[in-house]
Design a protein around this motif. Sequence first.
Motif, PDB file in Angstrom:
ATOM      1  N   ILE A  87       0.846  -1.187   0.000  1.00  0.00           N
ATOM      2  CA  ILE A  87       0.000   0.000   0.000  1.00  0.00           C
ATOM      3  C   ILE A  87       0.876   1.229   0.000  1.00  0.00           C
ATOM      4  CG2 ILE A  87      -1.752   1.303   1.268  1.00  0.00           C
ATOM      5  CD1 ILE A  87      -2.559  -1.324   2.585  1.00  0.00           C
ATOM      6  N   GLY A  88       0.571   2.160  -0.879  1.00  0.00           N
ATOM      7  CA  GLY A  88       1.277   3.433  -0.898  1.00  0.00           C
ATOM      8  C   GLY A  88       2.760   3.252  -1.092  1.00  0.00           C
ATOM      9  N   GLY A  89       3.478   4.307  -0.819  1.00  0.00           N
ATOM     10  CA  GLY A  89       4.913   4.253  -0.908  1.00  0.00           C
ATOM     11  C   GLY A  89       5.408   4.083  -2.318  1.00  0.00           C
ATOM     12  N   PRO A  90       6.693   3.884  -2.457  1.00  0.00           N
ATOM     13  CA  PRO A  90       7.272   3.824  -3.786  1.00  0.00           C
ATOM     14  C   PRO A  90       6.948   2.530  -4.509  1.00  0.00           C
ATOM     15  CG  PRO A  90       8.950   3.492  -2.129  1.00  0.00           C
ATOM     16  CD  PRO A  90       7.683   3.842  -1.399  1.00  0.00           C
ATOM     17  N   PRO A  91       6.859   2.589  -5.827  1.00  0.00           N
ATOM     18  CA  PRO A  91       6.707   1.368  -6.604  1.00  0.00           C
ATOM     19  C   PRO A  91       7.941   0.498  -6.453  1.00  0.00           C
ATOM     20  CG  PRO A  91       6.174   3.309  -7.908  1.00  0.00           C
ATOM     21  CD  PRO A  91       6.786   3.792  -6.632  1.00  0.00           C
ATOM     22  N   ARG A  92       7.806  -0.762  -6.802  1.00  0.00           N
ATOM     23  CA  ARG A  92       8.929  -1.667  -6.624  1.00  0.00           C
ATOM     24  C   ARG A  92       9.950  -1.513  -7.744  1.00  0.00           C
ATOM     25  NH1 ARG A  92       7.533  -6.833  -9.511  1.00  0.00           N
ATOM     26  NH2 ARG A  92       5.548  -6.388 -10.477  1.00  0.00           N
ATOM     27  N   GLN A  93      11.163  -1.879  -7.453  1.00  0.00           N
ATOM     28  CA  GLN A  93      12.264  -1.840  -8.414  1.00  0.00           C
ATOM     29  C   GLN A  93      12.556  -3.262  -8.830  1.00  0.00           C
ATOM     30  OE1 GLN A  93      15.781  -0.021  -6.861  1.00  0.00           O
ATOM     31  NE2 GLN A  93      17.099  -0.935  -8.386  1.00  0.00           N
ATOM     32  N   VAL A  94      12.730  -3.487 -10.133  1.00  0.00           N
ATOM     33  CA  VAL A  94      13.040  -4.825 -10.625  1.00  0.00           C
ATOM     34  C   VAL A  94      14.234  -4.759 -11.557  1.00  0.00           C
ATOM     35  CG1 VAL A  94      10.680  -5.676 -10.423  1.00  0.00           C
ATOM     36  CG2 VAL A  94      11.406  -4.624 -12.549  1.00  0.00           C
ATOM     37  N   ALA A  95      14.918  -5.888 -11.699  1.00  0.00           N
ATOM     38  CA  ALA A  95      16.066  -5.946 -12.601  1.00  0.00           C
ATOM     39  C   ALA A  95      15.606  -6.078 -14.046  1.00  0.00           C
ATOM     40  CB  ALA A  95      16.958  -7.116 -12.223  1.00  0.00           C
ATOM     41  N   ALA A  96      14.564  -6.822 -14.279  1.00  0.00           N
ATOM     42  CA  ALA A  96      13.994  -6.986 -15.611  1.00  0.00           C
ATOM     43  C   ALA A  96      12.586  -7.510 -15.445  1.00  0.00           C
ATOM     44  CB  ALA A  96      14.826  -7.953 -16.445  1.00  0.00           C
ATOM     45  N   GLU A  97      11.780  -7.323 -16.441  1.00  0.00           N
ATOM     46  CA  GLU A  97      10.388  -7.755 -16.354  1.00  0.00           C
ATOM     47  C   GLU A  97      10.113  -8.707 -17.502  1.00  0.00           C
ATOM     48  OE1 GLU A  97       7.036  -8.365 -14.659  1.00  0.00           O
ATOM     49  OE2 GLU A  97       8.283  -6.818 -13.805  1.00  0.00           O
ATOM     50  N   SER A  98       9.523  -9.852 -17.199  1.00  0.00           N
ATOM     51  CA  SER A  98       9.264 -10.838 -18.239  1.00  0.00           C
ATOM     52  C   SER A  98       7.779 -11.153 -18.371  1.00  0.00           C
ATOM     53  CB  SER A  98      10.045 -12.122 -17.931  1.00  0.00           C
ATOM     54  OG  SER A  98       9.614 -12.648 -16.687  1.00  0.00           O
ATOM     55  N   SER A  99       6.927 -10.350 -17.743  1.00  0.00           N
ATOM     56  CA  SER A  99       5.500 -10.608 -17.808  1.00  0.00           C
ATOM     57  C   SER A  99       4.992 -10.464 -19.233  1.00  0.00           C
ATOM     58  CB  SER A  99       4.740  -9.619 -16.916  1.00  0.00           C
ATOM     59  OG  SER A  99       5.163  -9.749 -15.591  1.00  0.00           O
ATOM     60  N   ALA A 100       4.042 -11.291 -19.585  1.00  0.00           N
ATOM     61  CA  ALA A 100       3.430 -11.189 -20.905  1.00  0.00           C
ATOM     62  C   ALA A 100       2.440 -10.030 -20.909  1.00  0.00           C
ATOM     63  CB  ALA A 100       2.713 -12.498 -21.231  1.00  0.00           C
ATOM     64  N   ALA A 101       2.429  -9.283 -22.005  1.00  0.00           N
ATOM     65  CA  ALA A 101       1.525  -8.146 -22.127  1.00  0.00           C
ATOM     66  C   ALA A 101       0.084  -8.637 -22.233  1.00  0.00           C
ATOM     67  CB  ALA A 101       1.892  -7.327 -23.357  1.00  0.00           C
ATOM     68  N   THR A 102      -0.831  -7.805 -21.743  1.00  0.00           N
ATOM     69  CA  THR A 102      -2.256  -8.105 -21.848  1.00  0.00           C
ATOM     70  C   THR A 102      -2.884  -7.064 -22.758  1.00  0.00           C
ATOM     71  OG1 THR A 102      -2.953  -6.667 -20.045  1.00  0.00           O
ATOM     72  CG2 THR A 102      -2.247  -8.894 -19.442  1.00  0.00           C
ATOM     73  N   GLY A 103      -4.167  -7.202 -23.004  1.00  0.00           N
ATOM     74  CA  GLY A 103      -4.877  -6.230 -23.839  1.00  0.00           C
ATOM     75  C   GLY A 103      -5.285  -4.987 -23.085  1.00  0.00           C
ATOM     76  N   LYS A 104      -5.268  -5.009 -21.760  1.00  0.00           N
ATOM     77  CA  LYS A 104      -5.734  -3.864 -20.972  1.00  0.00           C
ATOM     78  C   LYS A 104      -4.750  -2.706 -21.088  1.00  0.00           C
ATOM     79  CE  LYS A 104      -7.089  -2.448 -16.294  1.00  0.00           C
ATOM     80  NZ  LYS A 104      -8.228  -1.631 -16.578  1.00  0.00           N
ATOM     81  N   MET A 105      -5.320  -1.518 -21.308  1.00  0.00           N
ATOM     82  CA  MET A 105      -4.534  -0.293 -21.411  1.00  0.00           C
ATOM     83  C   MET A 105      -4.862   0.605 -20.221  1.00  0.00           C
ATOM     84  SD  MET A 105      -2.912  -0.401 -24.467  1.00  0.00           S
ATOM     85  CE  MET A 105      -2.575   1.268 -24.915  1.00  0.00           C
ATOM     86  N   VAL A 106      -3.861   1.354 -19.764  1.00  0.00           N
ATOM     87  CA  VAL A 106      -4.066   2.368 -18.735  1.00  0.00           C
ATOM     88  C   VAL A 106      -3.339   3.635 -19.170  1.00  0.00           C
ATOM     89  CG1 VAL A 106      -4.376   0.760 -16.794  1.00  0.00           C
ATOM     90  CG2 VAL A 106      -2.090   1.580 -17.365  1.00  0.00           C
ATOM     91  N   THR A 107      -3.766   4.753 -18.603  1.00  0.00           N
ATOM     92  CA  THR A 107      -3.106   6.025 -18.859  1.00  0.00           C
ATOM     93  C   THR A 107      -2.142   6.297 -17.719  1.00  0.00           C
ATOM     94  OG1 THR A 107      -5.034   6.890 -20.031  1.00  0.00           O
ATOM     95  CG2 THR A 107      -3.457   8.508 -19.171  1.00  0.00           C
ATOM     96  N   ILE A 108      -0.906   6.636 -18.066  1.00  0.00           N
ATOM     97  CA  ILE A 108       0.096   7.000 -17.067  1.00  0.00           C
ATOM     98  C   ILE A 108       0.286   8.504 -17.163  1.00  0.00           C
ATOM     99  CG2 ILE A 108       2.458   6.700 -16.233  1.00  0.00           C
ATOM    100  CD1 ILE A 108       0.820   4.127 -16.118  1.00  0.00           C
ATOM    101  N   ARG A 109       0.096   9.181 -16.051  1.00  0.00           N
ATOM    102  CA  ARG A 109       0.363  10.618 -15.971  1.00  0.00           C
ATOM    103  C   ARG A 109       1.650  10.807 -15.191  1.00  0.00           C
ATOM    104  NH1 ARG A 109      -5.717  12.380 -14.743  1.00  0.00           N
ATOM    105  NH2 ARG A 109      -6.447  12.313 -16.894  1.00  0.00           N
ATOM    106  N   PHE A 110       2.427  11.792 -15.604  1.00  0.00           N
ATOM    107  CA  PHE A 110       3.704  12.065 -14.953  1.00  0.00           C
ATOM    108  C   PHE A 110       3.654  13.413 -14.260  1.00  0.00           C
ATOM    109  CE2 PHE A 110       4.617   9.302 -18.556  1.00  0.00           C
ATOM    110  CZ  PHE A 110       5.205   8.240 -17.895  1.00  0.00           C
ATOM    111  N   ASP A 111       4.126  13.408 -13.014  1.00  0.00           N
ATOM    112  CA  ASP A 111       4.185  14.619 -12.203  1.00  0.00           C
ATOM    113  C   ASP A 111       5.643  14.802 -11.790  1.00  0.00           C
ATOM    114  OD1 ASP A 111       3.260  16.793 -10.553  1.00  0.00           O
ATOM    115  OD2 ASP A 111       3.482  15.457  -8.832  1.00  0.00           O
ATOM    116  N   ALA A 112       6.164  16.018 -11.984  1.00  0.00           N
ATOM    117  CA  ALA A 112       7.558  16.292 -11.634  1.00  0.00           C
ATOM    118  C   ALA A 112       7.627  17.591 -10.852  1.00  0.00           C
ATOM    119  CB  ALA A 112       8.409  16.399 -12.899  1.00  0.00           C
ATOM    120  N   SER A 113       8.441  17.593  -9.791  1.00  0.00           N
ATOM    121  CA  SER A 113       8.606  18.807  -8.993  1.00  0.00           C
ATOM    122  C   SER A 113       9.989  18.808  -8.359  1.00  0.00           C
ATOM    123  CB  SER A 113       7.518  18.898  -7.913  1.00  0.00           C
ATOM    124  OG  SER A 113       7.610  17.796  -7.036  1.00  0.00           O
ATOM    125  N   VAL A 114      10.369  19.975  -7.844  1.00  0.00           N
ATOM    126  CA  VAL A 114      11.620  20.101  -7.099  1.00  0.00           C
ATOM    127  C   VAL A 114      11.290  20.663  -5.728  1.00  0.00           C
ATOM    128  CG1 VAL A 114      13.107  20.364  -9.111  1.00  0.00           C
ATOM    129  CG2 VAL A 114      12.115  22.384  -8.053  1.00  0.00           C
TER     130      VAL A 114
END
Length: 183
Positions: free
Chosen positions: A41-68
Amino acid sequence: MSPLRRTQATLAGLVVIIAAMVGLVIGSVPLYKAFCQATGIGGPPRQVAAESSAATGKMVTIRFDASVAKGLQWRFAPQSREMKVRLGEDNLAIFTATNLSDRPITGNAVFNATPDKIGKYVAKIQCFCFTEQTLLPGQTVDMAVSFVIDPAMAADPLSNEVGTITLSYTFFNANPADERGRS
């Protein structure tokens, strides 16, 4: 109780309170990371060395927020504010940072994903946020983040309705003492 004993008791109580506060400050980051890893729950997303998951048909929108953070003399922004991604596919987003000062500054970024319940499905393969970044005076650099949205999100009844995910990055001065010495 004599005034000396009261003073000693008060002093001892203050020392215990200060020691507890220092302990909480030192332990807060590891405790936060442990909580996030244990619960997903919450917190930072996980870090992985590589990803081998098979793609699915589901699409999502990723929004990017940047600040200093306040006091960091950088401009920092995503090159694209959002992108549509397929679950399980590798994705690449580029951010641009500029040092607006007249001296080198080292920054480090923290990241988070919202809604909170989605963090466990965001896998960072490579990210500028994994290491400190040093920018020379006036230097502009492009920084990449490679990520995958785990297809398991589609099977999770608590998360499968999510259609938009926000990935937020905030840069902080890695050497805040540098800022205090300059006025």
